[in-house]
Design a protein around this motif. Structure first.
Motif, PDB file in Angstrom:
ATOM      1  N   PRO A   1       6.407  -5.817 -15.265  1.00 32.04           N
ATOM      2  CA  PRO A   1       5.811  -6.447 -14.079  1.00 32.04           C
ATOM      3  C   PRO A   1       6.851  -6.837 -13.053  1.00 32.04           C
ATOM      4  CG  PRO A   1       5.927  -8.022 -15.871  1.00 32.04           C
ATOM      5  CD  PRO A   1       6.382  -6.701 -16.445  1.00 32.04           C
ATOM      6  N   SER A   2       6.444  -6.838 -11.793  1.00 32.21           N
ATOM      7  CA  SER A   2       7.298  -7.395 -10.759  1.00 32.21           C
ATOM      8  C   SER A   2       7.409  -8.898 -10.964  1.00 32.21           C
ATOM      9  CB  SER A   2       6.731  -7.075  -9.372  1.00 32.21           C
ATOM     10  OG  SER A   2       7.649  -7.469  -8.360  1.00 32.21           O
ATOM     11  N   SER A   3       8.340  -9.518 -10.249  1.00 37.69           N
ATOM     12  CA  SER A   3       8.644 -10.931 -10.510  1.00 37.69           C
ATOM     13  C   SER A   3       7.799 -11.897  -9.685  1.00 37.69           C
ATOM     14  CB  SER A   3      10.123 -11.203 -10.228  1.00 37.69           C
ATOM     15  OG  SER A   3      10.419 -10.996  -8.852  1.00 37.69           O
ATOM     16  N   ASP A   4       6.877 -11.381  -8.860  1.00 38.70           N
ATOM     17  CA  ASP A   4       6.121 -12.278  -7.977  1.00 38.70           C
ATOM     18  C   ASP A   4       4.732 -12.616  -8.506  1.00 38.70           C
ATOM     19  OD1 ASP A   4       4.919  -9.826  -7.662  1.00 38.70           O
ATOM     20  OD2 ASP A   4       5.114  -9.755  -5.470  1.00 38.70           O
ATOM     21  N   HIS A   5       4.444 -12.284  -9.777  1.00 42.11           N
ATOM     22  CA  HIS A   5       3.153 -12.591 -10.409  1.00 42.11           C
ATOM     23  C   HIS A   5       1.990 -11.984  -9.645  1.00 42.11           C
ATOM     24  CE1 HIS A   5       5.397 -15.358 -12.947  1.00 42.11           C
ATOM     25  NE2 HIS A   5       5.856 -15.962 -11.858  1.00 42.11           N
ATOM     26  N   SER A   6       2.208 -10.863  -8.997  1.00 43.56           N
ATOM     27  CA  SER A   6       1.176 -10.206  -8.189  1.00 43.56           C
ATOM     28  C   SER A   6       0.341  -9.230  -8.998  1.00 43.56           C
ATOM     29  CB  SER A   6       1.839  -9.447  -7.034  1.00 43.56           C
ATOM     30  OG  SER A   6       2.726  -8.451  -7.544  1.00 43.56           O
ATOM     31  N   GLY A   7       0.754  -8.952 -10.210  1.00 42.40           N
ATOM     32  CA  GLY A   7       0.090  -7.941 -11.010  1.00 42.40           C
ATOM     33  C   GLY A   7       0.656  -6.549 -10.809  1.00 42.40           C
ATOM     34  N   VAL A   8       1.623  -6.409  -9.922  1.00 50.05           N
ATOM     35  CA  VAL A   8       2.248  -5.110  -9.683  1.00 50.05           C
ATOM     36  C   VAL A   8       3.024  -4.683 -10.929  1.00 50.05           C
ATOM     37  CG1 VAL A   8       4.090  -3.948  -8.397  1.00 50.05           C
ATOM     38  CG2 VAL A   8       2.373  -5.297  -7.179  1.00 50.05           C
TER      39      VAL A   8
ATOM     40  N   GLY B   1       6.031   6.477  -6.594  1.00 48.86           N
ATOM     41  CA  GLY B   1       6.222   7.020  -7.935  1.00 48.86           C
ATOM     42  C   GLY B   1       5.190   6.496  -8.907  1.00 48.86           C
ATOM     43  N   GLY B   2       5.662   5.955 -10.023  1.00 47.26           N
ATOM     44  CA  GLY B   2       4.772   5.457 -11.065  1.00 47.26           C
ATOM     45  C   GLY B   2       4.505   3.971 -11.006  1.00 47.26           C
ATOM     46  N   SER B   3       4.779   3.333  -9.857  1.00 47.04           N
ATOM     47  CA  SER B   3       4.548   1.895  -9.704  1.00 47.04           C
ATOM     48  C   SER B   3       3.280   1.645  -8.894  1.00 47.04           C
ATOM     49  CB  SER B   3       5.734   1.222  -9.007  1.00 47.04           C
ATOM     50  OG  SER B   3       6.906   1.308  -9.795  1.00 47.04           O
ATOM     51  N   THR B   4       2.598   0.557  -9.195  1.00 51.50           N
ATOM     52  CA  THR B   4       1.414   0.172  -8.447  1.00 51.50           C
ATOM     53  C   THR B   4       1.799  -0.734  -7.282  1.00 51.50           C
ATOM     54  OG1 THR B   4       1.015  -1.789  -9.814  1.00 51.50           O
ATOM     55  CG2 THR B   4       0.020   0.284 -10.552  1.00 51.50           C
ATOM     56  N   GLY B   5       0.796  -1.162  -6.529  1.00 48.23           N
ATOM     57  CA  GLY B   5       1.028  -2.109  -5.444  1.00 48.23           C
ATOM     58  C   GLY B   5       1.164  -1.438  -4.094  1.00 48.23           C
ATOM     59  N   CYS B   6       1.220  -2.281  -3.057  1.00 42.97           N
ATOM     60  CA  CYS B   6       1.319  -1.807  -1.678  1.00 42.97           C
ATOM     61  C   CYS B   6       2.771  -1.773  -1.231  1.00 42.97           C
ATOM     62  CB  CYS B   6       0.543  -2.735  -0.737  1.00 42.97           C
ATOM     63  SG  CYS B   6      -1.247  -2.701  -0.946  1.00 42.97           S
ATOM     64  N   LEU B   7       3.205  -0.648  -0.669  1.00 45.34           N
ATOM     65  CA  LEU B   7       4.563  -0.556  -0.132  1.00 45.34           C
ATOM     66  C   LEU B   7       4.789  -1.654   0.903  1.00 45.34           C
ATOM     67  CD1 LEU B   7       4.586   2.590   2.194  1.00 45.34           C
ATOM     68  CD2 LEU B   7       2.516   1.632   1.210  1.00 45.34           C
ATOM     69  N   ASP B   8       6.071  -2.063   1.060  1.00 43.95           N
ATOM     70  CA  ASP B   8       6.313  -3.345   1.740  1.00 43.95           C
ATOM     71  C   ASP B   8       7.547  -3.342   2.623  1.00 43.95           C
ATOM     72  OD1 ASP B   8       5.720  -6.103   2.180  1.00 43.95           O
ATOM     73  OD2 ASP B   8       7.231  -6.655   0.706  1.00 43.95           O
ATOM     74  N   TRP B   9       8.142  -2.188   2.969  1.00 46.79           N
ATOM     75  CA  TRP B   9       9.266  -2.069   3.905  1.00 46.79           C
ATOM     76  C   TRP B   9      10.321  -3.150   3.654  1.00 46.79           C
ATOM     77  CZ3 TRP B   9      11.469   1.669   6.188  1.00 46.79           C
ATOM     78  CH2 TRP B   9      12.267   1.518   7.325  1.00 46.79           C
ATOM     79  N   VAL B  10      10.784  -3.248   2.405  1.00 47.42           N
ATOM     80  CA  VAL B  10      11.856  -4.148   1.990  1.00 47.42           C
ATOM     81  C   VAL B  10      11.493  -5.618   2.265  1.00 47.42           C
ATOM     82  CG1 VAL B  10      14.373  -4.468   1.959  1.00 47.42           C
ATOM     83  CG2 VAL B  10      13.456  -2.269   2.582  1.00 47.42           C
TER      84      VAL B  10
ATOM     85  N   PRO C   1       9.069  -9.243   1.134  1.00 42.69           N
ATOM     86  CA  PRO C   1       9.068 -10.122  -0.044  1.00 42.69           C
ATOM     87  C   PRO C   1       8.597  -9.433  -1.317  1.00 42.69           C
ATOM     88  CG  PRO C   1       8.210 -11.275   1.870  1.00 42.69           C
ATOM     89  CD  PRO C   1       8.383  -9.846   2.289  1.00 42.69           C
ATOM     90  N   GLY C   2       7.594  -8.538  -1.208  1.00 42.57           N
ATOM     91  CA  GLY C   2       7.122  -7.842  -2.401  1.00 42.57           C
ATOM     92  C   GLY C   2       8.184  -6.942  -2.997  1.00 42.57           C
ATOM     93  N   GLU C   3       8.812  -6.123  -2.157  1.00 40.67           N
ATOM     94  CA  GLU C   3       9.856  -5.232  -2.667  1.00 40.67           C
ATOM     95  C   GLU C   3      11.077  -6.018  -3.117  1.00 40.67           C
ATOM     96  OE1 GLU C   3      10.653  -1.958  -0.052  1.00 40.67           O
ATOM     97  OE2 GLU C   3       8.563  -1.278  -0.069  1.00 40.67           O
ATOM     98  N   GLN C   4      11.358  -7.128  -2.486  1.00 39.75           N
ATOM     99  CA  GLN C   4      12.454  -7.976  -2.943  1.00 39.75           C
ATOM    100  C   GLN C   4      12.156  -8.529  -4.334  1.00 39.75           C
ATOM    101  OE1 GLN C   4      13.413 -10.812   0.225  1.00 39.75           O
ATOM    102  NE2 GLN C   4      13.159  -9.179   1.740  1.00 39.75           N
ATOM    103  N   ALA C   5      10.882  -8.848  -4.590  1.00 36.92           N
ATOM    104  CA  ALA C   5      10.489  -9.272  -5.940  1.00 36.92           C
ATOM    105  C   ALA C   5      10.665  -8.132  -6.938  1.00 36.92           C
ATOM    106  CB  ALA C   5       9.040  -9.760  -5.933  1.00 36.92           C
ATOM    107  N   ASP C   6      10.430  -6.903  -6.494  1.00 35.65           N
ATOM    108  CA  ASP C   6      10.639  -5.742  -7.370  1.00 35.65           C
ATOM    109  C   ASP C   6      12.105  -5.586  -7.739  1.00 35.65           C
ATOM    110  OD1 ASP C   6       7.950  -5.357  -6.836  1.00 35.65           O
ATOM    111  OD2 ASP C   6       8.261  -3.611  -5.541  1.00 35.65           O
TER     112      ASP C   6
END
Length: 596
Positions: free
Chosen positions: A61-68, A141-150, A152-157
């Motif tokens: 899982p990503s670190s932002d508890h988003s379910g990604v 690729g094989g990851s879920t979630g919405c792309l985020d142009w670097v 907060p979401g991608e930073q959590a990734d």
């Protein structure tokens, strides 16, 4: 997120995949430590797997508890026991999909991305005892979630990827990041996140502030919608037919979440650099006080990920720094052309990178002393420096008043008007080359030029020039710097633009530079309308009076240079051919560059 909690969650959520067979983490734990090699797929079983490695896949899982859920390809040394602990080289980005980097590459079977195969083979990475992990950012690729142009979401990734890599049973807990372009920017993110496990970052040609790739001081670049569209295309790339059911389902995430693609287009059209959206993506500002050892490359005449906010990032960073800076395009440190010439001009990139990693991930002190910074200036000469920039004096040059009509008329240097929807990603973008050389008059209705006095000794302009002026009307402004020879031959070596939202004071930086003036040369400063080419401007039609203009410059004395190895980068001559003009009406000069 608490570090310990993040590691625990990552391990608990991990799923190890061997080929297309999913195996729970407990099965790996049952593997005897004396096993001759890790379980997985070898090069002999699948030629897409690099020689000397064993390939498995994992999800966490990503670190932002988003379910990604993030997908990783893991390449372990084939000659090491399954539980042999190694440091980890980690790359995180949008280009590691099994079907291809920016589009399908025609593979006949699934396998790990070959994006940095030159790095893993060119360094003997697996024989040296490193594990290599690539992680797909959310939406790719094989990851879920919405792309985020670097964002907060991608930073959590990135945070999750570092913590996961450090917490595995086969990891020493020490992680280095590696990348070029987008996945170099995620390396900068890694540093900004201040993760204890991250011990070194190698970032080649990154974007230092994500705003700068789509806008310049309120003015949109021609790729402002094309780049988000390009990444939407990468995010919707189909999986390989023989990918696991889980990978295929994750790769199709956008089919059931069309809001991801729509939001990516909408969000990136915000022109205000001070908006919350862009503040969260200002990697240079977020670097304040960070100290991860950092090895960067940057082309000063880059036509893709340009040298904007590099100085701010490096000033804010407080850790060990290494850098190769010079006169090249969007290329890797090891890359060569068809004639075998190194495109950055300097030999030994992989050797230096591995000395860097060995030092900070293995504690092996290098036997070779590399310069902190190796820099190629505009003459093609290389020098060593303890830091960059290393200015020896500062100058504030007062420029004459003038005016121009902001009609958007193409200047003599503008490229042919580029399509408004250029679909490029940060790996492949390039501003279109300008047309063939022509003359440029010192004064036109669309711009005016002023000049320094001829220099009496060699002077280098370094760091980041800045301009302030008072504008008498709203509209757009472009500032260009020229190196003018005694015969009027001139090279445009720096530029930037800004939106004038209200009349009055306007201030902005140009791009960072490292340009040497020979004796008798003058600095030409052009102020005027934007024209077509590298920006998508909306002309105001106003006549804009410019008063009180001052140009801030940092100078360096070339006589103090300490030479280091390196050849002239091939792109420098290409750039000189493209950006050389003959200026007519050159004056004697109104300000002095003085001695550096």
């Amino acid at each position: 997120m608490n570090l310990r909690h993040g590691m625990t969650a990552a391990v608990a959520g991990a799923l190890i995949v061997v080929g297309n067979l999913a195996v729970g983490g407990a099965a790996e734990a049952a593997t005897p430590s004396s096993a001759p090699a890790p379980a997985g797929v070898t090069h002999e079983q699948n030629p897409r797997v690099p020689e000397g490695s064993v390939w498995t896949e994992a999800y966490f899982p990503s670190s932002d508890h988003s379910g990604v859920q993030l997908h990783a390809d893991v390449l372990r040394p084939a000659d090491r026991p399954a539980r042999a602990k190694t440091p980890v080289i980690l790359a995180v980005g949008p280009y590691f999909g099994h079907a291809g980097q920016t589009g399908p590459e025609g593979f006949d079977r699934t396998g790990p991305s070959a994006r940095f195969a030159d790095f893993t083979s060119g360094t003997d990475l697996f024989a040296r005892g490193y594990t290599y992990v690539t992680v797909d950012l959310r939406g790719f690729g094989g990851s879920t979630g919405c792309l985020d142009w670097v964002g907060p979401g991608e930073q959590a990734d990135v945070k999750a990827a570092i913590q996961w890599s450090a917490s595995q049973s086969w990891s020493t807990g020490k992680v280095g990041m590696y990348g070029k372009s987008y996945d170099a920017s995620t390396g900068l993110v890694g540093n900004d996140l201040r993760q204890p496990a991250l011990k070194a970052v190698v970032a080649q040609e990154p974007v230092w502030n994500m705003y700068d790739y789509l806008f310049s001081n309120g003015v949109p670049r021609p790729n402002v919608t094309g780049t988000p569209n390009a990444y939407n295309g990468i995010a919707t790339m189909a999986a390989m037919p023989d990918d696991s059911a889980r990978y295929q389902a994750n790769a199709a995430y956008e089919a059931t979440h069309p809001e991801c693609l729509a939001a990516n287009l909408t969000n990136n059209n915000e022109p205000d650099p001070d908006s919350a959206y862009w503040r969260s993506r200002n990697l240079a500002a977020k670097a304040a006080g960070t100290n991860t050892p950092l090895f960067v490359t940057q082309g000063f005449i880059e036509n893709n990920t340009k040298p904007e906010d590099i100085e701010l990032y490096l000033d804010n960073h407080r850790g060990v720094e290494r850098g190769w800076l010079g006169q090249w395009e969007h290329v890797r440190g090891n890359e060569t052309n068809g004639q075998g010439q190194l495109l950055q001009g300097r030999a030994g990139f992989f050797d230096e990178v591995m000395r860097f990693y060995d030092h900070y991930l293995k504690g092996i002190r290098p036997q070779v002393k590399d310069p902190a910074y190796a820099i190629e200036d505009s003459t093609g000469a290389w020098r060593a420096q303890a830091t960059w920039p290393a200015a020896t004096s500062e100058l504030s040059a007062t420029l004459p008043d003038g005016q121009y009509v902001d009609d958007g008329a193409a200047s003599t240097l503008a490229a042919k008007a580029a399509p408004g929807d250029q679909q490029w990603d940060t790996e492949h973008a390039a501003d279109p080359a300008p047309p063939a050389a022509r003359s440029l008059a010192a004064s036109t209705t669309n711009s005016y030029l002023s000049w320094s006095k001829p220099v009496t000794s060699r002077v280098r302009l370094t760091a980041t020039p800045g301009i302030t002026l008072k504008a008498g009307a709203t509209g757009n402004v472009m500032v260009r710097l020229w190196d003018v020879a005694p015969d009027g031959t001139a090279v445009m070596f720096d530029e930037n633009v800004a939106l004038i939202e209200k009349k009055g004071r306007v201030a902005f930086d140009l791009k960072s530079t490292d340009w040497t003036f020979e004796v008798g040369h003058q600095l030409g400063v052009q102020i005027g309308t934007i024209g077509s080419g590298s920006w998508r401007d909306t002309p105001s039609g106003n006549t804009i009076a410019v008063t009180g203009a001052k140009l801030a410059l940092s100078r360096q004395d070339p006589r103090t240079d300490v030479p280091t190895q390196g050849d002239r980068s091939p792109f420098l001559d290409t750039y000189l051919r493209q950006y050389t003009r003959v200026l007519t009406g050159v004056g004697p000069g109104t300000f002095s560059l003085g001695r550096s």
